[in-house]
Structures are given as structure tokens and as C-alpha cells.
Design a protein around this motif. Structure first.
Motif, PDB file in Angstrom:
ATOM      1  N   HIS A   2       0.838  -1.194   0.000  1.00  0.00           N
ATOM      2  CA  HIS A   2       0.000   0.000   0.000  1.00  0.00           C
ATOM      3  C   HIS A   2       0.870   1.239   0.000  1.00  0.00           C
ATOM      4  CE1 HIS A   2      -2.276  -3.388   1.381  1.00  0.00           C
ATOM      5  NE2 HIS A   2      -3.285  -2.814   0.792  1.00  0.00           N
ATOM      6  N   ASP A   9       1.297   9.052   4.369  1.00  0.00           N
ATOM      7  CA  ASP A   9       1.754   9.142   5.761  1.00  0.00           C
ATOM      8  C   ASP A   9       3.121   9.816   5.847  1.00  0.00           C
ATOM      9  OD1 ASP A   9      -0.516   7.834   6.528  1.00  0.00           O
ATOM     10  OD2 ASP A   9       0.421   5.865   6.727  1.00  0.00           O
ATOM     11  N   ALA A  13       4.238  13.197   7.818  1.00  0.00           N
ATOM     12  CA  ALA A  13       5.321  13.209   8.813  1.00  0.00           C
ATOM     13  C   ALA A  13       6.344  14.287   8.480  1.00  0.00           C
ATOM     14  CB  ALA A  13       5.983  11.835   8.865  1.00  0.00           C
ATOM     15  N   LYS A  17       7.443  18.157  10.494  1.00  0.00           N
ATOM     16  CA  LYS A  17       8.798  18.517  10.922  1.00  0.00           C
ATOM     17  C   LYS A  17       9.268  19.838  10.331  1.00  0.00           C
ATOM     18  CE  LYS A  17       9.576  15.118  13.567  1.00  0.00           C
ATOM     19  NZ  LYS A  17       9.788  15.345  15.005  1.00  0.00           N
ATOM     20  N   MET A 104       9.642   1.305   9.062  1.00  0.00           N
ATOM     21  CA  MET A 104       9.953   2.357   8.104  1.00  0.00           C
ATOM     22  C   MET A 104      10.361   3.571   8.929  1.00  0.00           C
ATOM     23  SD  MET A 104       7.627   3.733   5.004  1.00  0.00           S
ATOM     24  CE  MET A 104       7.766   5.379   4.340  1.00  0.00           C
ATOM     25  N   ILE A 105      11.564   4.081   8.675  1.00  0.00           N
ATOM     26  CA  ILE A 105      12.096   5.165   9.494  1.00  0.00           C
ATOM     27  C   ILE A 105      12.370   6.400   8.630  1.00  0.00           C
ATOM     28  CG2 ILE A 105      14.054   5.890  10.931  1.00  0.00           C
ATOM     29  CD1 ILE A 105      14.290   2.946  11.826  1.00  0.00           C
ATOM     30  N   LEU A 106      11.829   7.531   9.074  1.00  0.00           N
ATOM     31  CA  LEU A 106      12.164   8.803   8.430  1.00  0.00           C
ATOM     32  C   LEU A 106      13.444   9.295   9.083  1.00  0.00           C
ATOM     33  CD1 LEU A 106      11.606  11.302   6.684  1.00  0.00           C
ATOM     34  CD2 LEU A 106      10.030  12.098   8.445  1.00  0.00           C
ATOM     35  N   ARG A 107      14.548   9.311   8.318  1.00  0.00           N
ATOM     36  CA  ARG A 107      15.853   9.646   8.912  1.00  0.00           C
ATOM     37  C   ARG A 107      16.130  11.148   8.869  1.00  0.00           C
ATOM     38  NH1 ARG A 107      18.031   4.926  10.246  1.00  0.00           N
ATOM     39  NH2 ARG A 107      17.948   3.135   8.829  1.00  0.00           N
ATOM     40  N   THR A 108      16.255  11.695   7.670  1.00  0.00           N
ATOM     41  CA  THR A 108      16.557  13.131   7.566  1.00  0.00           C
ATOM     42  C   THR A 108      15.750  13.785   6.449  1.00  0.00           C
ATOM     43  OG1 THR A 108      18.394  12.723   6.036  1.00  0.00           O
ATOM     44  CG2 THR A 108      18.952  12.857   8.371  1.00  0.00           C
TER      45      THR A 108
ATOM     46  N   VAL B  17      15.666  13.537  11.856  1.00  0.00           N
ATOM     47  CA  VAL B  17      14.381  13.113  12.406  1.00  0.00           C
ATOM     48  C   VAL B  17      14.533  11.771  13.141  1.00  0.00           C
ATOM     49  CG1 VAL B  17      11.957  12.632  11.919  1.00  0.00           C
ATOM     50  CG2 VAL B  17      13.196  14.269  10.495  1.00  0.00           C
ATOM     51  N   ASP B  18      14.961  10.748  12.409  1.00  0.00           N
ATOM     52  CA  ASP B  18      15.141   9.401  12.972  1.00  0.00           C
ATOM     53  C   ASP B  18      13.939   8.920  13.776  1.00  0.00           C
ATOM     54  OD1 ASP B  18      17.230   7.838  12.178  1.00  0.00           O
ATOM     55  OD2 ASP B  18      18.709   8.946  13.368  1.00  0.00           O
ATOM     56  N   GLU B  19      12.779   9.000  13.158  1.00  0.00           N
ATOM     57  CA  GLU B  19      11.558   8.544  13.829  1.00  0.00           C
ATOM     58  C   GLU B  19      10.947   7.398  13.058  1.00  0.00           C
ATOM     59  OE1 GLU B  19       8.644  11.602  14.291  1.00  0.00           O
ATOM     60  OE2 GLU B  19       9.872  12.687  15.746  1.00  0.00           O
ATOM     61  N   ARG B  20      10.533   6.407  13.801  1.00  0.00           N
ATOM     62  CA  ARG B  20       9.761   5.339  13.195  1.00  0.00           C
ATOM     63  C   ARG B  20       8.420   5.939  12.795  1.00  0.00           C
ATOM     64  NH1 ARG B  20      10.117  -0.705  14.602  1.00  0.00           N
ATOM     65  NH2 ARG B  20       8.240  -1.470  13.597  1.00  0.00           N
ATOM     66  N   LEU B  21       8.013   5.695  11.572  1.00  0.00           N
ATOM     67  CA  LEU B  21       6.772   6.312  11.112  1.00  0.00           C
ATOM     68  C   LEU B  21       5.572   5.630  11.744  1.00  0.00           C
ATOM     69  CD1 LEU B  21       7.215   7.072   7.336  1.00  0.00           C
ATOM     70  CD2 LEU B  21       7.019   8.670   9.224  1.00  0.00           C
ATOM     71  N   ALA B  23       2.317   5.299  11.270  1.00  0.00           N
ATOM     72  CA  ALA B  23       1.376   5.578  10.194  1.00  0.00           C
ATOM     73  C   ALA B  23       0.031   5.993  10.772  1.00  0.00           C
ATOM     74  CB  ALA B  23       1.221   4.339   9.328  1.00  0.00           C
ATOM     75  N   LEU B  24      -0.729   6.705   9.982  1.00  0.00           N
ATOM     76  CA  LEU B  24      -2.035   7.199  10.436  1.00  0.00           C
ATOM     77  C   LEU B  24      -2.904   6.051  10.922  1.00  0.00           C
ATOM     78  CD1 LEU B  24      -2.791   9.808   7.641  1.00  0.00           C
ATOM     79  CD2 LEU B  24      -1.942  10.216   9.952  1.00  0.00           C
ATOM     80  N   ASN B  25      -2.792   4.913  10.227  1.00  0.00           N
ATOM     81  CA  ASN B  25      -3.592   3.752  10.632  1.00  0.00           C
ATOM     82  C   ASN B  25      -3.199   3.258  12.021  1.00  0.00           C
ATOM     83  OD1 ASN B  25      -5.516   1.464   9.812  1.00  0.00           O
ATOM     84  ND2 ASN B  25      -3.678   0.388  10.507  1.00  0.00           N
ATOM     85  N   HIS B 104      -8.995  -4.705   2.524  1.00  0.00           N
ATOM     86  CA  HIS B 104      -8.795  -4.967   3.954  1.00  0.00           C
ATOM     87  C   HIS B 104      -9.607  -3.946   4.743  1.00  0.00           C
ATOM     88  CE1 HIS B 104      -6.031  -1.778   2.739  1.00  0.00           C
ATOM     89  NE2 HIS B 104      -6.307  -1.270   3.922  1.00  0.00           N
ATOM     90  N   CYS B 135      -3.280  -8.434   2.576  1.00  0.00           N
ATOM     91  CA  CYS B 135      -3.365  -7.063   3.089  1.00  0.00           C
ATOM     92  C   CYS B 135      -3.829  -6.931   4.545  1.00  0.00           C
ATOM     93  CB  CYS B 135      -4.242  -6.224   2.178  1.00  0.00           C
ATOM     94  SG  CYS B 135      -3.844  -6.489   0.441  1.00  0.00           S
ATOM     95  N   LEU B 138      -1.353  -6.464   7.430  1.00  0.00           N
ATOM     96  CA  LEU B 138      -0.517  -5.268   7.549  1.00  0.00           C
ATOM     97  C   LEU B 138      -1.231  -4.119   8.254  1.00  0.00           C
ATOM     98  CD1 LEU B 138       0.700  -5.462   3.859  1.00  0.00           C
ATOM     99  CD2 LEU B 138       1.939  -6.282   5.858  1.00  0.00           C
ATOM    100  N   PHE B 139      -2.514  -4.302   8.591  1.00  0.00           N
ATOM    101  CA  PHE B 139      -3.282  -3.201   9.163  1.00  0.00           C
ATOM    102  C   PHE B 139      -3.797  -3.542  10.554  1.00  0.00           C
ATOM    103  CE2 PHE B 139      -2.984  -2.198   4.801  1.00  0.00           C
ATOM    104  CZ  PHE B 139      -2.978  -0.816   4.734  1.00  0.00           C
TER     105      PHE B 139
END
Lengths: 114, 234
Positions: A2, A9, A13, A17, A104-108, B17-21, B23-25, B104, B135, B138-139
Motif C-alpha cells: 500500500h 503518511d 510526517a 517537521k 519504516m524510518i524517516l531519517r533526515t 528526524v530518525d523517527e519510526r513512522l 502511520a495514520l492507521n 482490507h 493485506c 498489515l493493518f
């Protein structure tokens, strides 16, 4: 997968920032686990489409792969693998507990002032 | 400044940033989970192949418990409200979600359905996901228990072919076990494949239509429901 909703998303994000004064995003670096099943090419395409007309439009999306790691449920050793499922190199069984590679990581975010 | 890529330009700034996303879900799923935990409602996400017997298992469950337990069902299908009609006929309250092109259910749809159903403390909530082995895995919907329903006609190798689905499951139900003598399905091979993908999941063998093995399924759900009610974490 997806990728279109993931791109949405990701765009959200990034926007959270940025400061109002940030004029233009030139590059975004993300890390994607190999066990996520996310296809980088599809994500890049979706990202390009979805960012059009925003200050992120035209930004390059750089994707690095995070290797998946598992602990074998049979012999307990740690091993890395590529793809959604891994075979233990010691005993030949498929992966036990997934330790990383599903993220899934947003790094920079690289921003240009003009 | 480099003409090709802009490197070396003093006007380019890097935001770390270094953030795990999240997700909106996922954020909405956490919201659902908190809301359900507060009301001590056990939410079960039933996933699996179309035709594995998810609705049949629910019908049997409802018939066994309808006299003394409130059961709510969110039914996800691409089209029609046939399943919610079956659920209502069995004696539970159903809310149909037609996903259209969606393959899904997502946490936002569950959130809306919860507002519609308005569950009470101690209710049992089943979410029957769209029949699909890819699918739905994954949700996150905010459920407490993830169940995969599968059947012998699908072949023994499905756990290897659809690893995220089987990896995500707390319980794997092999339904239609009355067909085992009639189809080329090696139960030991299938069990070994499930175990390779997921060493923790509880495996329950049922025949929803006759009720065989359903007692073990009911006990699994009931134990979890009770522990939620008395606040034991399991």
C-alpha cells in the motif's frame, strides 16, 4: 502493498517537521525494513505524485534498506535475511521471531531556503 | 554550489528526524485499543481466505453464547451485506462495512463502526476482515487477538506463501477438519510450516458446521475475555 497510503503518511510526517519558513525540500532519506514488503520503486513513484504542488514536490526520496533480523525458533541463533521470510543458515528452517526489518524510518529531511 | 545536485550549497539544511513512522492507521488503531481496553471489551480480528469458514465459525460461536453474552460483529466485505444478515440471524448485532475497492479493513473504519455499535463494558467484539491472506495482516485495527482461519482445501504450504499473515496471528484455526480424510492435505506438514513462521500461535482444529473442536475455540476466547474483565494481563 500500500505504497500510496504510506507515501501519504510520509508526506504528513515530513510536513510536521518543517517550519513555515522552510521553502523547499530537496531530499528525504528513509530506511525501510526488507521484511515490510514495501517496494521502493512504487513508494518513490507514489511519493512523487502525492507531493506535486507542495513544497516537497520534486524532492528526491532516498531509500536505504534495513536488513531483517530474526532469531531462529529452532536453534536460537540470530541471522539476517533479505525479503519477507528468511531461512536459518544453521538449521535450514524458516525464520522464528522477527527482531527488526518490519519498520519504516524517516531519517533526515534536507531543506533548501530558496 | 554543484549544478547537478545542489550539494555544497550553504543554503541546504538537514533536519535530523530518525523517527519510526507511526502511520495514520497505527495511530488510530492505538486509539481504538485504548478505548476498548477502557471498556474491557475483547476485540478479535478474524482474518483468512475467502471461504475458509470465518462467518460459519462466528455463527456457531454466537449460537452457543447468545443467551448470556452480548456479541457485536463488524463485518468487512468488498460488497453486499450478506454476512451481516447471517450474523443477525444467528443472534448478534452486526455492522457491515463495505470496503469497495479496499482489500482490507482499516482502523478508521473500525473507529466509525465502534461509534455506530456503541459497545458496553464486557461486550465481545468480533471483526471479520475481508477474505484475503495478504493485506489485512498489515493493518492493525486495535484488536486484542488476531486470528487466522484457514482450511485443508487451501493446501499445506500457505503459511510459507503468506508469512506476514501467519506471523501476525495469535491463534491459527484450521477449519473444515471433517474434510481431512478427503483432500490431499498433510496435517503434519502444515503444522510444521505454521510453527516455522510462528512458534507461539495457538493452533485450534475445528469443524464449524458440526461444532467439532469449537469448544477449544470458545475456551480460548472466554479465558481471554475473563482475564480482561478482572484486569489480568496475559
Amino acid at each position: 502493498m500500500h505504497e500510496l497510503s504510506l507515501a501519504r503518511d510520509l508526506l504528513g510526517a515530513i510536513e510536521r517537521k518543517l517550519y513555515p519558513g522552510d521553502a523547499r525540500v530537496v531530499r528525504v532519506n528513509v530506511g525501510i525494513g526488507s521484511a515490510t514488503g514495501i517496494m521502493s520503486e512504487s513508494l518513490r513513484f507514489a511519493f512523487r505524485v502525492i507531493c506535486e504542488g507542495t513544497r516537497i514536490g520534486g524532492a528526491e526520496l532516498c531509500v536505504t534498506t534495513i536488513a531483517a533480523r530474526s532469531r531462529c525458533g529452532n536453534c536460537g541463533i540470530l541471522f539476517e535475511f533479505d525479503g519477507m521470510i528468511g531461512r536459518c543458515p544453521a538449521c535450514g528452517r524458516f525464520s522464528g521471531e522477527l527482531l527488526c526489518g518490519d519498520e519504516m524510518i524517516l531519517r533526515t529531511i534536507e531543506v533548501a531556503d530558496v | 554550489m554543484c549544478d547537478t545536485c545542489g550539494c555544497g550549497s550553504p543554503s541546504v539544511r538537514t533536519i535530523d528526524v530518525d523517527e519510526r513512522l507511526l502511520a495514520l492507521n497505527t495511530a488510530m488503531a492505538e486509539h481504538n485499543r485504548a478505548h476498548l481496553a477502557e471498556r474491557k471489551i475483547l476485540a478479535v480480528n478474524l482474518m483468512g481466505t475467502p471461504g475458509a469458514g470465518k462467518t460459519a465459525l462466528l455463527e456457531t460461536t454466537i449460537v452457543k453464547w447468545r443467551a448470556y453474552r452480548r456479541i457485536l460483529v463488524i463485518e468487512g466485505d468488498q460488497a453486499t451485506d450478506r454476512d451481516s444478515a447471517r450474523i443477525a440471524a444467528a443472534g448478534a448485532t452486526a455492522c457491515q462495512v463495505e470496503t469497495g475497492l479496499g482489500c482490507h479493513l482499516d482502523a478508521h473504519q473500525i473507529h466509525d463502526a465502534l461509534h455506530h455499535l456503541d459497545p458496553r463494558e464486557g461486550d465481545l467484539l468480533f471483526i471479520e476482515n475481508v477474505g484475503n491472506l495478504v493485506c489485512p495482516a498489515l493493518f492493525d485495527l486495535g484488536e486484542r487477538l488476531r486470528v487466522v482461519v484457514t482450511s485443508p482445501t487451501e493446501g499445506a504450504d500457505k503459511p510459507l506463501k503468506y508469512p506476514p499473515m501467519f506471523r501476525a496471528a495469535h491463534v491459527v484455526v484450521l477449519n473444515k477438519c471433517d474434510l481431512l480424510p478427503h483432500v490431499p492435505f498433510n496435517l503434519d506438514e502444515w503444522t510444521a510450516y505454521v510453527r516455522e513462521i510462528n512458534s507461539h500461535a495457538r493452533i485450534i482444529k475445528t469443524t464449524a458446521l458440526s461444532g467439532d473442536g469449537v469448544g477449544e475455540w470458545l475456551a480460548e476466547i472466554d479465558n481471554l475475555r475473563r482475564s480482561l474483565l478482572v484486569g489480568i494481563s496475559v
